[in-house]
Design a protein around this motif. Structure first.
Motif, PDB file in Angstrom:
ATOM      1  N   ILE A  85      17.833 -18.319  14.703  1.00 22.34           N
ATOM      2  CA  ILE A  85      18.546 -19.469  15.255  1.00 22.34           C
ATOM      3  C   ILE A  85      19.456 -20.029  14.157  1.00 22.34           C
ATOM      4  O   ILE A  85      19.056 -20.099  12.998  1.00 22.34           O
ATOM      5  N   GLY A  86      20.653 -20.413  14.521  1.00 25.88           N
ATOM      6  CA  GLY A  86      21.554 -21.054  13.565  1.00 25.88           C
ATOM      7  C   GLY A  86      22.413 -20.090  12.771  1.00 25.88           C
ATOM      8  O   GLY A  86      22.975 -20.453  11.737  1.00 25.88           O
ATOM      9  N   TYR A  87      22.554 -18.856  13.268  1.00 23.16           N
ATOM     10  CA  TYR A  87      23.397 -17.875  12.583  1.00 23.16           C
ATOM     11  C   TYR A  87      24.825 -18.399  12.476  1.00 23.16           C
ATOM     12  O   TYR A  87      25.372 -18.959  13.423  1.00 23.16           O
ATOM     13  N   ASP A  88      25.426 -18.214  11.312  1.00 23.25           N
ATOM     14  CA  ASP A  88      26.832 -18.548  11.088  1.00 23.25           C
ATOM     15  C   ASP A  88      27.329 -17.647   9.972  1.00 23.25           C
ATOM     16  O   ASP A  88      26.559 -16.867   9.402  1.00 23.25           O
ATOM     17  N   ASP A  89      28.596 -17.790   9.602  1.00 19.47           N
ATOM     18  CA  ASP A  89      29.151 -16.879   8.603  1.00 19.47           C
ATOM     19  C   ASP A  89      28.641 -17.138   7.186  1.00 19.47           C
ATOM     20  O   ASP A  89      28.917 -16.359   6.282  1.00 19.47           O
ATOM     21  N   ASP A  90      27.850 -18.188   6.980  1.00 16.33           N
ATOM     22  CA  ASP A  90      27.334 -18.487   5.645  1.00 16.33           C
ATOM     23  C   ASP A  90      25.900 -17.983   5.414  1.00 16.33           C
ATOM     24  O   ASP A  90      25.346 -18.170   4.345  1.00 16.33           O
ATOM     25  N   VAL A  91      25.293 -17.327   6.408  1.00 17.47           N
ATOM     26  CA  VAL A  91      23.919 -16.869   6.240  1.00 17.47           C
ATOM     27  C   VAL A  91      23.860 -15.745   5.213  1.00 17.47           C
ATOM     28  O   VAL A  91      24.871 -15.138   4.865  1.00 17.47           O
ATOM     29  N   ASP A  92      22.678 -15.453   4.727  1.00 17.11           N
ATOM     30  CA  ASP A  92      22.467 -14.415   3.723  1.00 17.11           C
ATOM     31  C   ASP A  92      22.229 -13.078   4.434  1.00 17.11           C
ATOM     32  O   ASP A  92      21.130 -12.805   4.906  1.00 17.11           O
ATOM     33  N   ASP A  93      23.274 -12.263   4.500  1.00 22.82           N
ATOM     34  CA  ASP A  93      23.170 -10.985   5.203  1.00 22.82           C
ATOM     35  C   ASP A  93      22.207 -10.029   4.517  1.00 22.82           C
ATOM     36  O   ASP A  93      21.572  -9.210   5.183  1.00 22.82           O
ATOM     37  N   ASP A  94      22.081 -10.130   3.185  1.00 18.81           N
ATOM     38  CA  ASP A  94      21.117  -9.278   2.479  1.00 18.81           C
ATOM     39  C   ASP A  94      19.691  -9.605   2.923  1.00 18.81           C
ATOM     40  O   ASP A  94      18.892  -8.702   3.178  1.00 18.81           O
ATOM     41  N   LEU A  95      19.380 -10.891   3.020  1.00 17.41           N
ATOM     42  CA  LEU A  95      18.050 -11.306   3.473  1.00 17.41           C
ATOM     43  C   LEU A  95      17.805 -10.829   4.902  1.00 17.41           C
ATOM     44  O   LEU A  95      16.736 -10.313   5.220  1.00 17.41           O
ATOM     45  N   ARG A  96      18.785 -10.983   5.763  1.00 21.37           N
ATOM     46  CA  ARG A  96      18.655 -10.518   7.150  1.00 21.37           C
ATOM     47  C   ARG A  96      18.331  -9.029   7.177  1.00 21.37           C
ATOM     48  O   ARG A  96      17.476  -8.575   7.933  1.00 21.37           O
ATOM     49  N   GLY A  97      19.027  -8.255   6.346  1.00 23.22           N
ATOM     50  CA  GLY A  97      18.794  -6.812   6.281  1.00 23.22           C
ATOM     51  C   GLY A  97      17.393  -6.480   5.782  1.00 23.22           C
ATOM     52  O   GLY A  97      16.736  -5.575   6.309  1.00 23.22           O
ATOM     53  N   LEU A  98      16.926  -7.208   4.770  1.00 22.61           N
ATOM     54  CA  LEU A  98      15.574  -6.983   4.247  1.00 22.61           C
ATOM     55  C   LEU A  98      14.521  -7.289   5.309  1.00 22.61           C
ATOM     56  O   LEU A  98      13.510  -6.589   5.428  1.00 22.61           O
ATOM     57  N   ILE A  99      14.746  -8.335   6.098  1.00 23.71           N
ATOM     58  CA  ILE A  99      13.815  -8.689   7.172  1.00 23.71           C
ATOM     59  C   ILE A  99      13.789  -7.584   8.225  1.00 23.71           C
ATOM     60  O   ILE A  99      12.726  -7.151   8.665  1.00 23.71           O
ATOM     61  N   GLU A 100      14.967  -7.104   8.611  1.00 19.67           N
ATOM     62  CA  GLU A 100      15.024  -6.034   9.607  1.00 19.67           C
ATOM     63  C   GLU A 100      14.386  -4.752   9.074  1.00 19.67           C
ATOM     64  O   GLU A 100      13.676  -4.051   9.817  1.00 19.67           O
ATOM     65  N   ASP A 101      14.604  -4.437   7.798  1.00 20.22           N
ATOM     66  CA  ASP A 101      13.981  -3.250   7.200  1.00 20.22           C
ATOM     67  C   ASP A 101      12.460  -3.380   7.207  1.00 20.22           C
ATOM     68  O   ASP A 101      11.750  -2.423   7.503  1.00 20.22           O
ATOM     69  N   CYS A 102      11.966  -4.561   6.866  1.00 18.18           N
ATOM     70  CA  CYS A 102      10.522  -4.789   6.796  1.00 18.18           C
ATOM     71  C   CYS A 102       9.868  -4.706   8.170  1.00 18.18           C
ATOM     72  O   CYS A 102       8.815  -4.088   8.327  1.00 18.18           O
ATOM     73  N   THR A 103      10.488  -5.330   9.170  1.00 14.57           N
ATOM     74  CA  THR A 103       9.878  -5.375  10.498  1.00 14.57           C
ATOM     75  C   THR A 103      10.176  -4.129  11.324  1.00 14.57           C
ATOM     76  O   THR A 103       9.490  -3.858  12.307  1.00 14.57           O
ATOM     77  N   GLY A 104      11.216  -3.396  10.946  1.00 17.02           N
ATOM     78  CA  GLY A 104      11.578  -2.191  11.674  1.00 17.02           C
ATOM     79  C   GLY A 104      12.333  -2.462  12.958  1.00 17.02           C
ATOM     80  O   GLY A 104      12.450  -1.583  13.815  1.00 17.02           O
ATOM     81  N   GLY A 105      12.848  -3.663  13.112  1.00 19.19           N
ATOM     82  CA  GLY A 105      13.603  -4.001  14.322  1.00 19.19           C
ATOM     83  C   GLY A 105      14.702  -4.989  14.023  1.00 19.19           C
ATOM     84  O   GLY A 105      14.716  -5.626  12.971  1.00 19.19           O
ATOM     85  N   LYS A 108       5.764  -8.383   8.593  1.00 23.72           N
ATOM     86  CA  LYS A 108       5.116  -7.079   8.619  1.00 23.72           C
ATOM     87  C   LYS A 108       5.816  -6.189   9.641  1.00 23.72           C
ATOM     88  O   LYS A 108       6.490  -6.693  10.551  1.00 23.72           O
ATOM     89  N   PRO A 109       5.631  -4.872   9.502  1.00 23.85           N
ATOM     90  CA  PRO A 109       6.231  -3.959  10.481  1.00 23.85           C
ATOM     91  C   PRO A 109       5.826  -4.321  11.904  1.00 23.85           C
ATOM     92  O   PRO A 109       4.696  -4.746  12.151  1.00 23.85           O
ATOM     93  N   SER A 110       6.748  -4.175  12.808  1.00 23.74           N
ATOM     94  CA  SER A 110       6.646  -4.419  14.249  1.00 23.74           C
ATOM     95  C   SER A 110       6.616  -5.893  14.641  1.00 23.74           C
ATOM     96  O   SER A 110       6.516  -6.212  15.829  1.00 23.74           O
TER      97      SER A 110
END
Length: 144
Positions: free
Chosen positions: A28-48, A20-22
Motif C-alpha cells: 500500500i502506498g506505492y509511489d516513485d520514491d519507494v525502495d525498489d531494491d527492498l521490493r525486489g528482495l521481498i519478492e525474492d524471499c517470498t517467491g511471489g 518467508k517463502p510463500s
C-alpha cells in the motif's frame, strides 16, 4: 546490540523482517520514491510478486509506504488490517529522520494505538526508509 547492517538492504533484510517463502505480501502506498531494491528482495524471499491493495486475497503481511503528507495514518492502518490473516502483521515504512516527509515516532505510536496495533520492532529498510513492525494486540486467549 544490533547486528543490522547500516544500509539495511543487504542480503537478509527480508528475513529480518520475518518474511518467508510463500508468504503473500500486499503493498500500500506505492509511489516513485519507494525502495525498489527492498521490493525486489521481498519478492525474492517470498517467491511471489507483491499484491496491490485492490486484491481480495488474505495476506500474511501488509507493506505500507507512508509519508507525512499521505493523509490520516490511523485510517490507513485500520484499512491495512482488513486483508491480514489472523497471525499477519504490518510493516510501516516511513522516510528516515532528516528526509522529506519524515513521520514522528509519536505520530506512528498514536496511529498504531488508534488502530488497535502495537509496535513490536523497528529496523532500517534501506538508505531512505525506516520500518516499524505493527501487529494486533494479543487477546488473553491461549495460543495454538
Amino acid at each position: 546490540m544490533s547486528t543490522t547492517p547500516p544500509s539495511g538492504n543487504g542480503p537478509g533484510v527480508a528475513e529480518r523482517m520475518g518474511l518467508k517463502p510463500s508468504m503473500i505480501v500486499m503493498e500500500i502506498g506505492y509511489d516513485d520514491d519507494v525502495d525498489d531494491d527492498l521490493r525486489g528482495l521481498i519478492e525474492d524471499c517470498t517467491g511471489g510478486d507483491l499484491v496491490t491493495e485492490d486484491s481480495d486475497e488474505v495476506v500474511d503481511v501488509v507493506l505500507v509506504w507512508y509519508r507525512e503528507d499521505d493523509g490520516d495514518l490511523g485510517d490507513l492502518l485500520v484499512d491495512a488490517i482488513g486483508p491480514l490473516a489472523d497471525d499477519g502483521f504490518i510493516w510501516l515504512l516511513t522516510p528516515k529522520r532528516g528526509r522529506a516527509a519524515y513521520v514522528e515516532p509519536s505520530d506512528i505510536a498514536e496511529a498504531a494505538s488508534v488502530a488497535g496495533l502495537s509496535q513490536t520492532s523497528i529496523t532500517t529498510a534501506g538508505t531512505e526508509w525506516s520500518a516499524a513492525r505493527l501487529a494486533g494486540r494479543k487477546s488473553s486467549g491461549a495460543k495454538r
